[in-house]
Design an enzyme around this catalytic site. Structure first.
Site, short mmCIF file in Angstrom:
data_model
loop_
_atom_site.label_atom_id
_atom_site.label_comp_id
_atom_site.label_asym_id
_atom_site.label_seq_id
_atom_site.Cartn_x
_atom_site.Cartn_y
_atom_site.Cartn_z
N HIS A 1 7.80 11.64 22.95
CA HIS A 1 8.34 10.35 22.54
C HIS A 1 9.86 10.26 22.62
CE1 HIS A 1 8.61 6.55 20.44
NE2 HIS A 1 9.35 7.08 19.48
N LEU B 1 3.07 3.47 22.50
CA LEU B 1 3.47 3.70 21.11
C LEU B 1 2.77 2.76 20.13
CD1 LEU B 1 5.50 4.98 19.05
CD2 LEU B 1 7.03 3.09 19.62
N GLU C 1 5.32 3.99 13.70
CA GLU C 1 5.24 4.71 12.43
C GLU C 1 5.19 3.73 11.25
OE1 GLU C 1 7.63 8.23 12.37
OE2 GLU C 1 8.40 7.81 10.38
N ARG D 1 7.92 13.56 11.80
CA ARG D 1 7.06 13.45 12.97
C ARG D 1 6.65 14.82 13.52
NH1 ARG D 1 10.03 8.45 16.18
NH2 ARG D 1 9.29 6.86 14.75
N ARG E 1 14.16 14.20 15.03
CA ARG E 1 14.72 12.91 14.64
C ARG E 1 13.78 12.21 13.68
NH1 ARG E 1 13.54 7.81 16.03
NH2 ARG E 1 12.45 8.05 17.99
N GLN F 1 10.71 15.51 20.92
CA GLN F 1 9.84 14.98 19.87
C GLN F 1 8.51 14.45 20.41
OE1 GLN F 1 10.75 11.14 17.43
NE2 GLN F 1 10.99 12.86 16.03
N PHE G 1 0.86 -1.19 0.00
CA PHE G 1 0.00 0.00 0.00
C PHE G 1 0.89 1.23 0.00
CE2 PHE G 1 -3.54 -2.66 1.16
CZ PHE G 1 -4.61 -2.01 0.57
N HIS H 1 5.51 12.00 19.20
CA HIS H 1 5.20 10.97 18.20
C HIS H 1 3.74 11.11 17.81
CE1 HIS H 1 4.73 7.13 16.20
NE2 HIS H 1 6.03 6.94 16.27
#
Lengths: 250, 648
Positions: free
Chosen positions: B372, B270, B273, B304, B408, B258, B120, B260
């Site tokens: 995150h 989490l 990704e 992100r 990051r 960061q 996909f 997420h």
């Protein structure tokens, strides 16, 4: 979860013993807590510690059922506390530390020492065919084989299988589900150079797969649902094959 | 009875991937090494990394044309030009070797299946023929902010598989691991690091470890955001805090935090990704794919910082989904199919079942952005040697090495753990080879006595002071709501004031538990002040930085400002000093000039100083800020201009 259950008042009966305190004797303490929606034992135990008994010892790290820190006996059954929802339990929740491991205090046990010793005894690392060559492309492996090894690699060493094992509770050298699974994982990995005879010495003794009494509580309690029955069958088959090889060689 | 003084060659503080990989270098060089770990090493937070490890092996069709140079480009753009470009280059070059080395250690990387495959991509179900000659090589999946498919993975348990393989090597080499052990202070003489004071989390007793080289590998400081983090409970930034306490070692870019995009609502667990990499969508409350309109190029796979800001904005605009825990959005991976979800994304399947009780093949996953990753940390040179204190090194998330700058890329941190573990571990081993065990035992015993006194002071304090857990919760609320995804001067000033009050509260807080042994309340109390001090450096750094760069977004200064802020924040703050001292150094030598990232904002304030002039001042300026000499000259690993052949 229905509204009625969300309003339950839960009773926790928790094993207590602090080996560092000469005054401490093993006993249980009872705590009460209002249940809230999506409450896990991670949330409940922290709430008890932070509002009722600041000395209560237990272990959590990832709180997402990945790190394996929080195995404990939940109403008589080994389980990962972080992913256990109170809504799946009756109103009285009895918590004990995992047996078969040395107690650190209250619900906290020393799984680290057990697993490191097991890794050492089974030499649970890749016995390389050749040294790593930083300039070479990686050796090929079929994706199906990689997936099969990954399946064996998924064990999170929480110790639930060890705690549930009748043999491991009597003999600290028995490899139990986690140890046998670990051996099988390396045995099926073509990157490991060990021969049938070497494997035979590791798995065929009383500490290995033939020490298993076949009660299979390990498979029932494994939070990762590892196919331990198949793992043991694989090991027995391999050990038997190795035995013939060994007999022929001698 | 615990031994009061232990000596070793290399002391590694932290048993995650970076620390263990560094210890392997020490052991391979013949050194005696000790790893200290809060938990058995395999329970370190590295095990929770799911989706992948970036390395430009270029093994599959969608990775064709990839190279370390393209990886370098993506990393610098992702950092919003905050990265040290030479370090980004070292990283991209060595990630390739590091991933293959992990295959050698036994990681069961997902492999290329030669022949017809279905993927996909940007909402399309496409068929791709993988070359038969690539069958069995390490496969890649797509991740955010990358030009190519580059993330190497083992289902969605990449960190787990890598950590177990690396720990196997640690066991094989016989490295001493002391688990349930926490470094609570560094032993140093103001010029050299001599080791650390350790608190045993079994007995509660303290001891000193004197070492030739000390490596901080304690991970990030996400827990200063309280419950608003995907991080494990053990990610309390203890390594950065004890480095800050020295007053001579600076922390770098602490305000670069960061968020997420996809963590479970409300628990913050989490969700990789890799879900979006494999073709998953983000939906708003009305079921619309809002990222297609907002980022037509990269869609869900922008970096992100950009995706999290769009998500936060959608929820601010009232287009989220209301819940008792505040608004959230949806992650849709239903179309990937149950077989894919139960193999390539198995850990996501488990997490959805265990924590929200849903089947992701049929139902939407409730997600929202949460703290995150800590781009900031102990500021080190390219050898991993900390500024200001010889013999102290830092690796992985605990360090500001600094390949991530202000944002990051997904999958780059897992690679960084191994690459920096290799590179810095080797330098630490070399350092240990070239130096005797320095310092006198009185240095160690003085530090030990100070740490023991701190614990005793906590236990002696009486009365009705504040509770340590309430202070922690108040810190988390301040950090998430005033030092979060969108920041502004007014709220940041409130945060600074609020954290100042909490620091005072911490000095007056009273324990309720006086039991002998580890005493979990005392163990937490001993970390709390360090966490508050880290939080203060984040808030003050964010208040001072009047621009927007990467994850640091100021609503009142929305543009990236390369004219005034193309620099790295440094902060020093000795334990007993009232105020942190901020200064700024150049980001490093610039090879790829500041420009457009290819996603996110397209406006910025341009750099006015010529790049050559900027570069001319870097070495001297950084040395003035405490940068110690490196084994090779500055710039030796920069392949100047190589990016011009691949920049698109």
């Amino acid at each position: 979860m229905g509204d009625d259950r969300a309003r339950r008042r839960l009773t926790f009966e928790i094993f207590r013993f602090n080996p560092e305190d000469p005054e401490s004797v093993p006993h249980t303490d009872t705590f009460e807590l209002d249940e809230t929606e999506f409450m896990t034992l991670f949330i409940a135990l922290n709430r008890i510690r932070e509002t009722q008994d600041p000395g209560l010892q237990f272990d959590f790290a990832c709180r997402s059922a990945i790190c394996g820190s929080c195995g404990m006996m939940v109403n008589g059954r080994p389980a990962l506390a972080c992913r256990t929802l109170t809504s799946d339990l009756p109103g009285k929740i009895v918590l004990y530390p995992l047996p078969a491991f040395k107690l650190v205090g209250d619900l906290s046990v020393d799984t680290g020492t057990w697993f490191r010793a097991m890794s050492g005894r089974t030499e649970a690392w890749i016995h390389e065919h050749k040294p790593f060559d930083p300039d070479a492309v990686e050796d090929r492996m079929s994706d199906d084989l990689a997936a099969a090894i990954y399946e064996g690699d998924r064990c999170i060493e929480c110790g639930c299988c060890v705690a549930s094992c009748g043999v491991a509770n009597l003999d600290e050298t028995f490899l139990a589900g986690a140890g046998l699974n670990r051996v099988a994982r390396f045995m099926m990995d073509p990157r490991d150079s060990r021969s049938g005879a070497e494997w035979f010495d590791i798995v065929a003794g009383d500490e290995g797969v033939f020490g298993c009494l076949g009660m299979m509580a390990c498979a029932d309690v494994c939070p990762k649902e590892l196919p331990l029955l198949e793992v043991y069958a694989y090991l027995r088959r391999k050990a038997l094959g190795a035995r013939f090889v060994k007999a022929r060689e001698s | 009875m615990t031994q009061r003084l232990v000596t070793t060659d290399v002391l590694v503080i932290g048993g995650g991937l970076a620390g263990e990989r560094a210890a392997i270098e020490a052991a391979a060089a013949g050194h005696d090494a000790i790893i200290l770990s809060l938990v058995p090493p395999r329970r370190s937070h590295s095990c929770a990394a799911q989706g992948g490890m970036q390395a430009a092996l270029a093994n599959c069709v969608k990775a064709e044309g990839d190279s370390p140079t393209v990886h370098f480009l993506d990393t610098v753009r992702g950092s919003d030009w905050g990265a040290d470009q030479e370090v980004a280059n070292i990283f991209a070059d060595e990630a390739v070797v590091a991933v293959r080395e992990l295959a050698h250690y036994g990681v069961p990387w997902t492999r290329v299946r030669g022949g017809r495959n279905r993927y996909f991509i940007k909402g399309e179900d496409v068929e791709v023929d993988e070359a038969l000659e690539n069958d069995g090589l390490i496969m890649h999946r797509d991740f955010g902010g990358t030009a190519k498919w580059r993330a190497c993975y083992a289902a969605a348990g990449t960190g787990h598989a890598a950590l177990y393989a690396v720990d196997s090597e640690v066991v094989r080499l016989g490295v001493t691991v002391r688990d349930r052990a926490e470094a609570v202070a560094l032993i140093h003489d103001g010029v050299r690091c001599l080791g650390a004071v350790v608190r045993c989390l079994r007995s509660g007793s303290h001891y000193a470890v004197m070492a030739k080289a000390t490596v901080i590998a304690t991970g990030g400081y996400g827990r200063i955001y309280g419950q608003y983090t995907s991080n494990a409970t053990i990610n309390e930034g203890t390594g950065a805090a004890i480095a800050l306490d020295t007053g001579v070692v600076p922390l770098g870019n602490m305000e670069a935090v960061q968020f997420h995009p996809t963590t479970l609502s409300p628990s913050g667990i989490l969700v990789t990704e890799g879900c979006r990499g494999d073709g998953g969508y983000l939906l708003d409350g009305k079921g619309r794919r809002f990222m297609v309109e907002r980022e037509p190029g990269k869609q869900e796979l922008a970096s992100r910082d950009v995706v999290s800001r769009h998500m936060a904005q959608v929820m601010r605009d009232g287009d989220g989904v209301d819940s008792p825990y505040g608004p959230h959005l949806w992650l849709d991976i239903r179309h990937l199919g149950e077989e894919h979800l139960r193999t390539k994304l198995l850990e996501v399947w488990d997490i959805c079942r265990d924590f929200v009780g849903i089947n992701p093949a049929e139902e939407l996953i409730p997600v929202r952005p949460t703290q995150h990753y800590s781009m900031g940390g102990v500021r080190v040179n390219k050898d991993g040697q900390a500024y200001g204190l010889a013999g102290l090194f830092a690796v992985g998330e605990a360090a500001c090495w600094d390949m991530h700058g202000f944002n990051r890329l997904g999958g780059n941190s897992l690679s960084e753990t191994i690459v920096s573990g290799r590179v810095v571990g080797r330098r630490a081993a070399e350092y240990a080879s070239g130096t005797p065990l320095r310092g006198s035992t009185s240095d160690a015993f003085d530090a030990l006595a100070r740490s023991e006194k701190k614990a005793a002071d906590w236990l002696a304090r009486d009365g009705s002071g504040p509770n340590v857990y309430e202070i922690r919760d108040a810190m988390g609320e301040i950090m998430m709501h005033k030092v979060g995804i969108f920041r502004n001067g007014g709220e940041l000033a409130e945060a600074v004031a609020g954290l100042g009050r909490l620091l005072d509260d911490c000095d007056n807080a009273v324990l309720r538990c006086r039991e002998p042994g580890v005493n979990p309340e005392l163990a937490f109390a001993l970390r709390l002040k360090g966490m508050l001090r880290l939080a203060m450096t984040v808030a003050r750094g964010a208040l001072a930085r009047t621009e927007s760069r990467g994850a640091h977004f100021r609503s009142d200064y929305p543009l990236r400002n390369d004219r005034d802020w193309l620099n790295r924040t440094l902060v020093r703050w000795a334990e007993n000093d009232g105020e942190p001292a901020f200064s700024y150094e150049p980001v490093g030598l610039i090879d790829l000039p500041p420009g457009d990232r290819g996603y996110g904002a397209d406006e910025r304030i341009e750099m006015t100083e010529p790049v050559d002039s900027y570069n001319g001042g870097v070495a001297e300026n950084q040395a003035r800020h405490g940068r110690l000499p490196t084994a090779e000259a500055m710039g030796s690993r920069l392949r100047r201009g190589a990016w011009q052949e691949v920049a698109g």
